[in-house]
Design an enzyme around this catalytic site. Structure first.
Site, short mmCIF file in Angstrom:
data_model
loop_
_atom_site.label_atom_id
_atom_site.label_comp_id
_atom_site.label_asym_id
_atom_site.label_seq_id
_atom_site.Cartn_x
_atom_site.Cartn_y
_atom_site.Cartn_z
N ASP A 67 0.74 -1.17 -0.04
CA ASP A 67 -0.06 0.09 0.17
C ASP A 67 0.97 1.18 0.01
O ASP A 67 1.55 1.29 0.86
CB ASP A 67 -0.66 0.15 1.42
N TYR A 161 -10.31 14.53 -5.49
CA TYR A 161 -9.59 14.10 -6.51
C TYR A 161 -8.99 15.34 -7.28
O TYR A 161 -7.74 15.35 -7.78
CB TYR A 161 -10.54 13.22 -7.68
N ALA A 163 -8.50 18.46 -6.25
CA ALA A 163 -7.34 19.18 -5.48
C ALA A 163 -6.08 18.20 -5.48
O ALA A 163 -5.02 18.63 -5.61
CB ALA A 163 -7.94 19.22 -4.06
N LYS A 165 -4.93 15.94 -7.49
CA LYS A 165 -4.24 15.80 -8.69
C LYS A 165 -3.57 17.00 -9.16
O LYS A 165 -2.53 17.03 -9.85
CB LYS A 165 -5.16 15.18 -9.83
N1 LIG Z 1 -9.06 5.67 -16.10
C1 LIG Z 1 -9.32 7.15 -16.17
O1 LIG Z 1 -9.90 7.66 -16.77
C2 LIG Z 1 -8.22 7.89 -15.76
C3 LIG Z 1 -8.07 9.28 -16.31
C4 LIG Z 1 -7.00 9.90 -15.77
C5 LIG Z 1 -6.16 9.68 -14.80
N2 LIG Z 1 -6.03 8.36 -14.15
C6 LIG Z 1 -5.07 7.82 -13.28
O2 LIG Z 1 -4.59 6.90 -13.76
C7 LIG Z 1 -3.83 6.01 -12.38
C8 LIG Z 1 -4.10 4.53 -12.81
O3 LIG Z 1 -5.49 4.21 -12.90
P1 LIG Z 1 -6.20 3.21 -14.19
O4 LIG Z 1 -7.18 4.31 -14.73
O5 LIG Z 1 -5.15 2.58 -14.68
O6 LIG Z 1 -7.24 2.70 -13.07
P2 LIG Z 1 -7.05 1.15 -12.17
O7 LIG Z 1 -6.90 0.09 -13.14
O8 LIG Z 1 -8.09 1.17 -11.16
O9 LIG Z 1 -5.58 1.49 -11.46
C9 LIG Z 1 -5.38 1.94 -10.22
C10 LIG Z 1 -4.28 1.15 -9.43
O10 LIG Z 1 -3.84 1.89 -8.17
C11 LIG Z 1 -3.92 0.88 -7.37
N3 LIG Z 1 -3.78 1.51 -6.14
C12 LIG Z 1 -4.79 2.45 -5.39
N4 LIG Z 1 -4.77 2.64 -4.21
C13 LIG Z 1 -3.34 2.14 -4.09
C14 LIG Z 1 -2.44 2.34 -2.82
N5 LIG Z 1 -2.99 2.95 -1.75
N6 LIG Z 1 -1.39 1.64 -2.91
C15 LIG Z 1 -1.07 0.69 -4.08
N7 LIG Z 1 -1.69 0.86 -5.18
C16 LIG Z 1 -2.89 1.37 -4.99
C17 LIG Z 1 -4.87 -0.39 -7.47
O11 LIG Z 1 -4.46 -1.38 -7.09
P3 LIG Z 1 -5.01 -2.12 -5.65
O12 LIG Z 1 -6.40 -1.60 -5.56
O13 LIG Z 1 -4.67 -3.40 -5.88
O14 LIG Z 1 -3.90 -1.19 -4.70
C18 LIG Z 1 -4.96 -0.19 -9.21
O15 LIG Z 1 -3.88 -1.01 -9.62
C19 LIG Z 1 -4.69 6.63 -11.64
O16 LIG Z 1 -3.90 7.39 -10.62
C20 LIG Z 1 -5.82 7.49 -11.90
O17 LIG Z 1 -6.02 8.44 -11.16
C21 LIG Z 1 -7.29 7.63 -14.89
#
Ligand SMILES: NC(=O)c1ccc[n+]([C@@H]2O[C@H](COP(=O)([O-])OP(=O)(O)OC[C@H]3O[C@@H](n4cnc5c(N)ncnc54)[C@H](OP(=O)(O)O)[C@@H]3O)[C@@H](O)[C@H]2O)c1
Length: 247
Positions: A67, A161, A163, A165
Site C-alpha cells: 500500500d 481528486y 485538488a 491531482k
Molecule cells: N481511468 C481514467 O479515466 C483515468 C483518467 C486520468 C487519470 N487516471 C489515473 O490513472 C491512474 C491509474 O488508474 P487506472 O485508470 O489505470 O485505474 P486502475 O486500473 O483502477 O488503477 C489504479 C491502481 O492503483 C492501485 N492503488 C490504488 N490505491 C493504492 C494504494 N494505496 N497503494 C498501492 N496501489 C494502489 C490499484 O490497485 P490496488 O487496488 O490493488 O491497490 C490499481 O491497480 C490513477 O492514478 C488514476 O487517477 C485514470
C-alpha cells in the site's frame, strides 16, 4: 515475493498501481523493451498477474505488493529493490484513488484524506524514497500519472481528486526545478478518460458505447514509454493525452 533474477542489465523501473489498467500496461510494455520492472499495488493477486504476463513474454519483474500510503512498506520495498537490482532510475506512479461521493454535498472528510493520501502524499513518499538513488546515479526519470482534471478544471472529477491531482503539477515542477542538476526529470502526465477499472469509482459507470470512445491503457502506456525513452537532455514537463471524445 516473486523475483526473476535472469540478467542484470536494463533500467530499473518501479511502477505503482501495477496490478491493473495504466500501471499494468506500462509495466508490460517496459519489460518488453528490456527494463527490470518492480510491480507494486495492494492486491497481491493483481500484481502477481502482471508479473506472470511479463514472465510469459520473457521479461523480468519483481513483485512487491504494498500500500503506497504505508511508509514502512515503501521503505522495506525500496530496500528489497536496491538489494536485488540496485538503484531505481525510473519511476511510474500510477496508483490512484477516487470515490463516487465526490461533491461537497456528499463527500466525507475521511474519504477526502484517503484520496489525498493516495494521490498526493504517497506519490511524494515514493519519490522521496528513490531520489537518493537517482542523485547518486546522476539519472532519474519520473512519470507522475495525474489527470486531465489537473490540467483543465473538470467539474465532475471530485473535490478531493481534483485538488490532489492538481497538486501533482507542483510536485513535478519543484522536482524539475530543484533536481535537474542531478540528471532527474519528471513528467506531469494528464490522461483524459481511459477505459479501466477506475471508471467503477464514478457516480454512474459509463456504458459500453462511452467506454469504446475512451483511451485504452495501452494508449497511455505508449505516451509513458515515449517519456521514458527520450534522450537524457530532454524533459517532457507535462503531457496531456485525451480521446477525441473528451470535452
Ligand atoms: N481511468 C481514467 O479515466 C483515468 C483518467 C486520468 C487519470 N487516471 C489515473 O490513472 C491512474 C491509474 O488508474 P487506472 O485508470 O489505470 O485505474 P486502475 O486500473 O483502477 O488503477 C489504479 C491502481 O492503483 C492501485 N492503488 C490504488 N490505491 C493504492 C494504494 N494505496 N497503494 C498501492 N496501489 C494502489 C490499484 O490497485 P490496488 O487496488 O490493488 O491497490 C490499481 O491497480 C490513477 O492514478 C488514476 O487517477 C485514470
Amino acid at each position: 515475493m516473486q523475483i526473476d533474477r535472469a540478467g542484470s542489465d536494463g533500467p530499473v523501473l518501479w511502477v505503482t498501481g501495477a496490478g491493473s489498467g495504466i500501471g499494468r500496461a506500462v509495466a508490460v510494455r517496459a519489460a518488453a523493451r528490456g527494463s527490470r520492472v518492480v510491480l507494486s499495488g495492494r492486491r497481491p493477486a493483481a500484481v502477481t498477474g502482471t508479473g506472470e504476463l511479463i514472465a510469459r513474454a520473457g521479461g523480468r519483474s519483481l513483485v512487491l505488493p504494498l500500500d503506497t500510503t504505508d511508509p514502512a512498506a515503501i521503505e522495506a520495498a525500496h530496500e528489497t529493490v536496491t538489494a536485488t537490482w540496485g538503484a531505481v532510475t525510473e519511476l511510474v506512479l500510477a496508483a490512484g484513488l477516487n470515490t463516487p461521493e465526490r461533491y461537497w454535498r456528499d463527500q466525507s472528510l475521511e474519504r477526502f484524506e484517503d484520496i489525498v493520501a493516495t494521490n498526493l502524499t504517497a506519490v511524494v513518499r515514493v519519490v522521496d524514497a528513490v531520489l537518493p538513488d537517482m542523485r547518486e546515479a546522476g539519472s532519474g526519470n519520473i512519470v507522475v500519472v495525474s489527470s486531465y482534471s489537473a490540467w483543465r478544471f473538470t467539474p465532475h472529477a471530485g473535490v478531493a481528486y481534483s485538488a490532489s491531482k492538481s497538486a501533482l503539477a507542483a510536485v513535478c515542477r519543484t522536482l524539475n526545478e530543484q533536481e535537474a542538476g542531478h540528471g532527474i526529470r519528471s513528467c506531469h502526465l494528464c490522461p483524459g478518460d481511459v477505459d479501466t477499472d477506475f471508471l467503477r469509482l464514478r457516480p454512474r459507470a459509463p456504458d459500453e458505447a462511452a467506454r469504446a470512445g475512451m483511451l485504452s491503457p495501452d494508449d497511455v502506456a505508449s505516451a509513458v514509454l515515449y517519456v521514458l525513452q527520450v534522450p537524457a537532455h530532454v524533459r517532457i514537463d507535462e503531457l496531456v493525452i485525451s480521446p477525441m471524445s473528451q470535452t
